[in-house]
Design a protein around this motif. Structure first.
Motif, PDB file in Angstrom:
ATOM      1  N   HIS A 150       0.798  -1.229   0.000  1.00 22.90           N
ATOM      2  CA  HIS A 150       0.000   0.000   0.000  1.00 22.90           C
ATOM      3  C   HIS A 150       0.836   1.286   0.000  1.00 22.90           C
ATOM      4  CE1 HIS A 150      -3.900  -1.968   0.543  1.00 22.90           C
ATOM      5  NE2 HIS A 150      -3.273  -2.835   1.321  1.00 22.90           N
ATOM      6  N   ALA A 151       2.116   1.208   0.363  1.00 16.23           N
ATOM      7  CA  ALA A 151       2.950   2.413   0.412  1.00 16.23           C
ATOM      8  C   ALA A 151       4.064   2.407  -0.626  1.00 16.23           C
ATOM      9  CB  ALA A 151       3.538   2.575   1.817  1.00 16.23           C
ATOM     10  N   ILE A 152       4.901   1.359  -0.626  1.00 14.13           N
ATOM     11  CA  ILE A 152       6.105   1.381  -1.455  1.00 14.13           C
ATOM     12  C   ILE A 152       5.824   0.964  -2.895  1.00 14.13           C
ATOM     13  CG2 ILE A 152       8.515   0.702  -1.605  1.00 14.13           C
ATOM     14  CD1 ILE A 152       7.783   2.175   0.961  1.00 14.13           C
ATOM     15  N   ALA A 153       5.040  -0.084  -3.081  1.00 15.81           N
ATOM     16  CA  ALA A 153       4.797  -0.581  -4.454  1.00 15.81           C
ATOM     17  C   ALA A 153       4.205   0.487  -5.366  1.00 15.81           C
ATOM     18  CB  ALA A 153       3.906  -1.826  -4.400  1.00 15.81           C
ATOM     19  N   PRO A 154       3.217   1.282  -4.925  1.00 17.81           N
ATOM     20  CA  PRO A 154       2.694   2.328  -5.823  1.00 17.81           C
ATOM     21  C   PRO A 154       3.743   3.357  -6.225  1.00 17.81           C
ATOM     22  CG  PRO A 154       1.150   1.901  -4.021  1.00 17.81           C
ATOM     23  CD  PRO A 154       2.413   1.186  -3.682  1.00 17.81           C
ATOM     24  N   ILE A 155       4.669   3.643  -5.317  1.00 18.97           N
ATOM     25  CA  ILE A 155       5.732   4.601  -5.644  1.00 18.97           C
ATOM     26  C   ILE A 155       6.700   3.991  -6.649  1.00 18.97           C
ATOM     27  CG2 ILE A 155       7.642   5.958  -4.710  1.00 18.97           C
ATOM     28  CD1 ILE A 155       6.112   6.004  -2.039  1.00 18.97           C
ATOM     29  N   ALA A 156       7.057   2.714  -6.446  1.00 17.57           N
ATOM     30  CA  ALA A 156       7.955   2.041  -7.385  1.00 17.57           C
ATOM     31  C   ALA A 156       7.346   2.001  -8.775  1.00 17.57           C
ATOM     32  CB  ALA A 156       8.263   0.628  -6.882  1.00 17.57           C
ATOM     33  N   GLN A 157       6.038   1.776  -8.849  1.00 17.60           N
ATOM     34  CA  GLN A 157       5.375   1.761 -10.154  1.00 17.60           C
ATOM     35  C   GLN A 157       5.305   3.171 -10.755  1.00 17.60           C
ATOM     36  OE1 GLN A 157       1.849  -0.303  -8.787  1.00 17.60           O
ATOM     37  NE2 GLN A 157       2.491  -2.190  -9.803  1.00 17.60           N
ATOM     38  N   LYS A 158       5.179   4.165  -9.920  1.00 23.16           N
ATOM     39  CA  LYS A 158       5.214   5.557 -10.397  1.00 23.16           C
ATOM     40  C   LYS A 158       6.572   5.864 -11.035  1.00 23.16           C
ATOM     41  CE  LYS A 158       5.033  10.265  -8.475  1.00 23.16           C
ATOM     42  NZ  LYS A 158       4.526  11.089  -7.356  1.00 23.16           N
ATOM     43  N   LEU A 159       7.644   5.348 -10.433  1.00 23.99           N
ATOM     44  CA  LEU A 159       8.986   5.608 -10.931  1.00 23.99           C
ATOM     45  C   LEU A 159       9.333   4.752 -12.146  1.00 23.99           C
ATOM     46  CD1 LEU A 159      10.861   5.757  -7.505  1.00 23.99           C
ATOM     47  CD2 LEU A 159      10.393   7.703  -9.002  1.00 23.99           C
ATOM     48  N   TYR A 160       8.990   3.458 -12.076  1.00 22.61           N
ATOM     49  CA  TYR A 160       9.462   2.512 -13.087  1.00 22.61           C
ATOM     50  C   TYR A 160       8.396   2.043 -14.071  1.00 22.61           C
ATOM     51  CZ  TYR A 160      13.389   2.387  -9.869  1.00 22.61           C
ATOM     52  OH  TYR A 160      14.435   2.741  -9.068  1.00 22.61           O
ATOM     53  N   GLY A 161       7.123   2.371 -13.795  1.00 24.37           N
ATOM     54  CA  GLY A 161       6.057   2.002 -14.714  1.00 24.37           C
ATOM     55  C   GLY A 161       5.192   0.866 -14.193  1.00 24.37           C
ATOM     56  N   ASN A 162       3.911   0.926 -14.488  1.00 25.47           N
ATOM     57  CA  ASN A 162       2.973  -0.090 -14.007  1.00 25.47           C
ATOM     58  C   ASN A 162       3.227  -1.459 -14.614  1.00 25.47           C
ATOM     59  OD1 ASN A 162       1.497   1.702 -12.344  1.00 25.47           O
ATOM     60  ND2 ASN A 162       0.314   2.413 -14.104  1.00 25.47           N
ATOM     61  N   GLU A 163       3.867  -1.496 -15.783  1.00 22.66           N
ATOM     62  CA  GLU A 163       4.081  -2.766 -16.463  1.00 22.66           C
ATOM     63  C   GLU A 163       5.289  -3.531 -15.924  1.00 22.66           C
ATOM     64  OE1 GLU A 163       6.385   0.436 -18.384  1.00 22.66           O
ATOM     65  OE2 GLU A 163       4.293   0.218 -17.790  1.00 22.66           O
ATOM     66  N   VAL A 164       6.079  -2.905 -15.056  1.00 21.22           N
ATOM     67  CA  VAL A 164       7.290  -3.543 -14.528  1.00 21.22           C
ATOM     68  C   VAL A 164       6.925  -4.519 -13.411  1.00 21.22           C
ATOM     69  CG1 VAL A 164       9.449  -3.137 -13.298  1.00 21.22           C
ATOM     70  CG2 VAL A 164       8.762  -1.610 -15.144  1.00 21.22           C
ATOM     71  N   GLU A 165       7.496  -5.707 -13.486  1.00 21.23           N
ATOM     72  CA  GLU A 165       7.318  -6.696 -12.421  1.00 21.23           C
ATOM     73  C   GLU A 165       8.315  -6.356 -11.307  1.00 21.23           C
ATOM     74  OE1 GLU A 165       7.557 -11.523 -11.809  1.00 21.23           O
ATOM     75  OE2 GLU A 165       7.326 -10.693 -13.841  1.00 21.23           O
ATOM     76  N   LEU A 166       7.801  -5.875 -10.178  1.00 22.93           N
ATOM     77  CA  LEU A 166       8.662  -5.337  -9.117  1.00 22.93           C
ATOM     78  C   LEU A 166       9.601  -6.373  -8.535  1.00 22.93           C
ATOM     79  CD1 LEU A 166       6.169  -2.971  -7.246  1.00 22.93           C
ATOM     80  CD2 LEU A 166       7.738  -2.445  -9.119  1.00 22.93           C
ATOM     81  N   SER A 167       9.227  -7.630  -8.577  1.00 22.90           N
ATOM     82  CA  SER A 167      10.094  -8.678  -8.022  1.00 22.90           C
ATOM     83  C   SER A 167      11.364  -8.861  -8.852  1.00 22.90           C
ATOM     84  CB  SER A 167       9.343 -10.004  -7.938  1.00 22.90           C
ATOM     85  OG  SER A 167       8.937 -10.434  -9.224  1.00 22.90           O
ATOM     86  N   LYS A 168      11.418  -8.239 -10.036  1.00 19.09           N
ATOM     87  CA  LYS A 168      12.612  -8.320 -10.879  1.00 19.09           C
ATOM     88  C   LYS A 168      13.564  -7.154 -10.661  1.00 19.09           C
ATOM     89  CE  LYS A 168      10.541 -11.092 -14.576  1.00 19.09           C
ATOM     90  NZ  LYS A 168      10.270 -11.191 -16.033  1.00 19.09           N
ATOM     91  N   LEU A 169      13.213  -6.267  -9.704  1.00 23.96           N
ATOM     92  CA  LEU A 169      14.082  -5.125  -9.400  1.00 23.96           C
ATOM     93  C   LEU A 169      15.070  -5.487  -8.306  1.00 23.96           C
ATOM     94  CD1 LEU A 169      11.529  -2.153  -9.386  1.00 23.96           C
ATOM     95  CD2 LEU A 169      12.885  -3.039 -11.295  1.00 23.96           C
TER      96      LEU A 169
END
Length: 465
Positions: A150-169
């Motif tokens: 609810h806090a970090i994932a939305p920011i990461a998607q704001k920076l890197y894009g909604n299509e990015v799979e965050l577990s690959k960062l």
């Protein structure tokens, strides 16, 4: 005894600083820069009415190594003539409709109460340090899945894009760079006490300057000085300052050009050929500050192709007819996921030597290359009003939108592995090459880049004193 020719690929801040040092070891030092001017992203721009802006937030700081700092900022007794001493760097952030002007750390107490209550229980139950290499696992093991979602994932998607799979960062190169792996979650007394435990020290922030300063004294952390140019100049003054020193020491420049071919024999670079002017220059030492893959290609070395994705930066500059509503922060972050801007430079708060009824600020966004035309000057100015930085009755005196492509790599495992592979491949290919700067994959912040170059050259060539 000095050697003959040193060629530096790249006229950014690292290349300029390195050139000044390398003149002590080589008779001839050349900088090859693909743009018309040196400086890279640290160039400033001037609008028709004379207003000067930077391409994002850039606040130089000292390294506490006099030999380096004298090059970067001039003699200490003369710096007050050219530089504003900012003292403690003041930042802050906007999240979920509220400002935290204490630091840039996310305040998860701004989340809806039911989400916060669930998240804080998870955070307090996690008492071990995480060694996870991907950012999702790291955050879930550090802050808990609720705050992650609810806090970090939305920011990461704001920076890197909604299509990015965050577990690959990769953990160390993604949200941790922005300070998002440490949060404000409790009150000042409880947080200070919990930070005595290593696991909580890594994930909780101090709530006031007093506690933070006390910790710095306890850990004996030396205090660096933060500078910003005086006389209504932007960070481009820093580039000009280094450029003059390099020219005074005899450095030769080829701008609007690039290294098209690297000739080599017996694992040594022998000469380079320029792509535009077609000049061939003998090379005794090649100092590379550009992406290593470009050197490998120029040398005719086969490179393993990787799928690397870059974000484009849209940078919006505004001069308005009245003061900002925030008169203290030097720069701030917008972590609210409903807005597109993420970092905002508040020039008026750094240039205290200028008395003016107007104000300047720059807001940065990241997007896919095909989205750059979708973000407008009007939209971003309305964001500044909405979050309370600019009075709604302010008039815009001047404004400009800049677009910079291929500036912000998405830090996936594939990207990090490619950077490391290209570095190892290039450094092992030649005996007379040095790879420096951010593209070496070792240092990100300017201070670390400068110190890395300084100590590497001393180790390689020895002291000149």
């Amino acid at each position: 005894m000095k050697k003959n020719n040193c060629i530096i690929a790249g006229g950014g801040i690292c290349g300029l600083f390195s050139a000044i040092l390398l003149t002590d070891y080589f008779e001839n030092v050349y900088i090859i820069e693909k743009e018309s001017e040196c400086g890279g992203l640290l160039k400033s721009i001037k609008l028709p009415n004379g207003a000067i802006f930077d391409q994002g937030t850039h606040v130089p700081n000292t390294t506490l190594i006099p030999e380096i700092d004298n090059i970067l900022f001039g003699k200490e007794e003369e710096r007050h003539l050219y530089w504003n001493d900012l003292g403690k760097l003041r930042s802050g952030n906007y999240f979920n409709g509220r400002w935290n002007l204490i630091n840039q750390m996310l305040d998860v107490r701004n989340l809806p109460d039911d989400i916060y209550q669930k998240g804080i229980i998870e955070l307090l139950s996690l008492t071990k340090l995480s060694q996870a290499e991907n950012i999702v696992s790291f955050l879930c093991e550090t802050l808990g899945p609720t705050f992650t979602q609810h806090a970090i994932a939305p920011i990461a998607q704001k920076l890197y894009g909604n299509e990015v799979e965050l577990s690959k960062l990769v953990t160390n190169s993604s949200v941790s760079y922005f300070g998002l792996s440490r949060v404000m979650a409790l009150d000042s007394i409880v947080s200070k006490k919990l930070k005595e435990l290593p696991a909580f020290d890594e994930k909780l922030a101090y709530h006031n300057e007093k506690d933070f300063e006390q910790r710095l004294r306890k850990d004996k952390v030396p205090q660096r000085k933060n500078y910003y140019p005086k006389n209504n100049q932007g960070v481009g003054f820093w580039v000009a300052h280094l450029l003059k020193q390099a020219k005074d020491k005899g450095v030769k420049f080829f701008t609007n050009d690039y290294i098209d071919k690297i000739n080599h024999e017996n694992k040594k670079v022998t000469s380079i050929e320029l792509g535009n002017c077609k000049e061939k220059i003998r090379c005794d030492y090649l100092f590379w500050t550009a992406p290593p893959v470009l050197a490998l290609e120029a040398a005719g070395i086969k490179v393993l192709q990787t799928d690397v994705t870059f974000r484009s930066a849209c940078i919006f500059h505004y001069q308005i007819d009245r003061q900002l509503l925030n008169t203290e922060s030097h720069y701030v972050w917008n972590w609210d996921s409903k807005y597109k801007g993420f970092r905002i430079t508040l020039y008026s708060n750094m240039q205290k030597d200028i008395i003016s009824n107007t104000a300047k600020l720059t807001v940065e966004t990241l997007c896919k290359p095909d989205e750059v035309d979708c973000i407008t000057l009007e939209e971003m100015f309305n964001e500044l009003v909405s979050i309370g930085l600019v009075d709604k009755s302010s008039l815009i005196l001047s404004q400009k939108k800049q677009i910079i492509h291929h500036t912000f790599p998405i830090p996936t495992f594939e990207f990090v592995d490619a950077v490391a592979s290209h570095y190892e491949q290039l450094s092992g290919a030649f005996k007379n090459i040095h790879i420096a700067g951010r593209f070496a994959g070792k240092n990100w912040f300017h201070e670390d880049v400068f110190k890395g170059v300084y100590f590497d050259l001393k180790e390689k060539f020895g002291s000149t004193s």
